[in-house]
Write a protein that holds these residues in place. Structure first.
Motif, PDB file in Angstrom:
ATOM      1  N   ALA A  58       0.515  -7.101   4.228  1.00 12.08           N
ATOM      2  CA  ALA A  58       0.094  -8.102   3.256  1.00 12.08           C
ATOM      3  C   ALA A  58      -0.092  -7.525   1.854  1.00 12.08           C
ATOM      4  O   ALA A  58       0.049  -8.246   0.862  1.00 12.08           O
ATOM      5  CB  ALA A  58      -1.204  -8.761   3.715  1.00 12.08           C
ATOM      6  N   CYS A  59      -0.407  -6.241   1.766  1.00 11.67           N
ATOM      7  CA  CYS A  59      -0.658  -5.642   0.448  1.00 11.67           C
ATOM      8  C   CYS A  59       0.424  -4.658   0.027  1.00 11.67           C
ATOM      9  O   CYS A  59       0.231  -3.869  -0.904  1.00 11.67           O
ATOM     10  CB  CYS A  59      -2.032  -4.973   0.421  1.00 11.67           C
ATOM     11  SG  CYS A  59      -2.288  -3.725   1.680  1.00 11.67           S
ATOM     12  N   HIS A  60       1.577  -4.689   0.710  1.00 10.91           N
ATOM     13  CA  HIS A  60       2.729  -3.872   0.318  1.00 10.91           C
ATOM     14  C   HIS A  60       3.983  -4.736   0.394  1.00 10.91           C
ATOM     15  O   HIS A  60       4.195  -5.433   1.378  1.00 10.91           O
ATOM     16  CB  HIS A  60       2.875  -2.648   1.219  1.00 10.91           C
ATOM     17  CG  HIS A  60       1.743  -1.676   1.101  1.00 10.91           C
ATOM     18  ND1 HIS A  60       0.600  -1.785   1.857  1.00 10.91           N
ATOM     19  CD2 HIS A  60       1.568  -0.592   0.288  1.00 10.91           C
ATOM     20  CE1 HIS A  60      -0.228  -0.790   1.539  1.00 10.91           C
ATOM     21  NE2 HIS A  60       0.330  -0.069   0.592  1.00 10.91           N
ATOM     22  N   ALA A  61       4.798  -4.674  -0.630  1.00 12.06           N
ATOM     23  CA  ALA A  61       5.959  -5.554  -0.707  1.00 12.06           C
ATOM     24  C   ALA A  61       7.089  -5.130   0.224  1.00 12.06           C
ATOM     25  O   ALA A  61       7.920  -5.951   0.599  1.00 12.06           O
ATOM     26  CB  ALA A  61       6.481  -5.609  -2.145  1.00 12.06           C
ATOM     27  N   SER A  62       7.138  -3.859   0.600  1.00 16.90           N
ATOM     28  CA  SER A  62       8.255  -3.365   1.403  1.00 16.90           C
ATOM     29  C   SER A  62       7.837  -2.114   2.160  1.00 16.90           C
ATOM     30  O   SER A  62       6.782  -1.519   1.888  1.00 16.90           O
ATOM     31  CB  SER A  62       9.457  -3.040   0.510  1.00 16.90           C
ATOM     32  OG  SER A  62       9.124  -1.968  -0.375  1.00 16.90           O
TER      33      SER A  62
END
Length: 210
Positions: A58-62
């Protein structure tokens, strides 16, 4: 070739079959589009379970961003300072200085929904990820095995998507602030699919009743 794969013996052949081959290939293709949280469970990072995988995603795009996570690196530093903080009675000035630093660092995590304000007299902040999990994830991606997995997924063109950094995942959604535990058998879908649908509406899904 997959359909003709013999799972038996030469004397008693048992072919994999075209229907099974089609299902397997479809499942593999579908796996390419699964979200980051599912992939974090699949690659077997120590200490990372279903719930923590979703929270990390949820707190990292990839996956690439997670493998070089500045958030987790900063959390590791937070816990290092917390561990080294002197006792308040023995060194009040040192305790105050370290606590002020910790409070300032904790506020960096607030935009990601990863820190809760201090309560009571302890002035300690509650972070979403504990020191054991933070160390396990950082150490995994720094390891040879972790780097090989990232490189192989990149070669295969697999780039699972995570959340939107800097924005709490559940903000403004219908089930934000609610927690669900899924048990038993669902008629319309599996538990993982149900959990993903709930999370998409802002809910938190856990493994047990607290």
């Amino acid at each position: 070739r997959l359909a003709r794969l013999n799972l038996g013996t030469d004397l008693e052949p048992r072919m994999f079959g075209a229907p099974n081959a089609r299902k397997l290939l479809a499942a593999l293709e579908n796996a390419r589009t699964l979200p980051l949280g599912r992939w974090l469970c699949a690659i077997g990072i120590p200490e990372v379970g279903t719930v923590s995988a979703q929270d990390l995603a949820a707190c990292h795009a990839s996956l690439d961003e997670l493998s070089r996570s500045t958030i987790l690196a900063r959390m590791r530093e937070f816990y290092r300072i917390l561990e080294a903080r002197p006792a308040k009675r023995q060194d009040p000035q040192g305790w105050e200085s370290a606590t002020a630093t910790l409070e300032a660092m904790a506020r960096e995590f607030e935009p990601f929904g990863l820190a809760a304000p201090a309560k009571g007299k302890s002035r300690d902040w509650l972070l979403a990820f504990g020191p054991t999990l933070v160390a396990a994830v950082l150490d995994f991606f720094a390891s040879t095995a972790g780097r090989q997995i990232c490189r192989r997924l990149h070669e295969l063109g697999i780039a699972p998507a995570g959340g939107t950094p800097g924005k709490p995942a559940a903000e403004g959604l219908a089930l934000a602030g609610k927690t669900y535990v899924i048990t038993g058998t669902l008629a319309a879908m599996g538990r993982l699919e149900a959990a993903e649908k709930l999370r998409a509406l802002g809910a938190t899904v856990t493994d047990a009743v607290s």
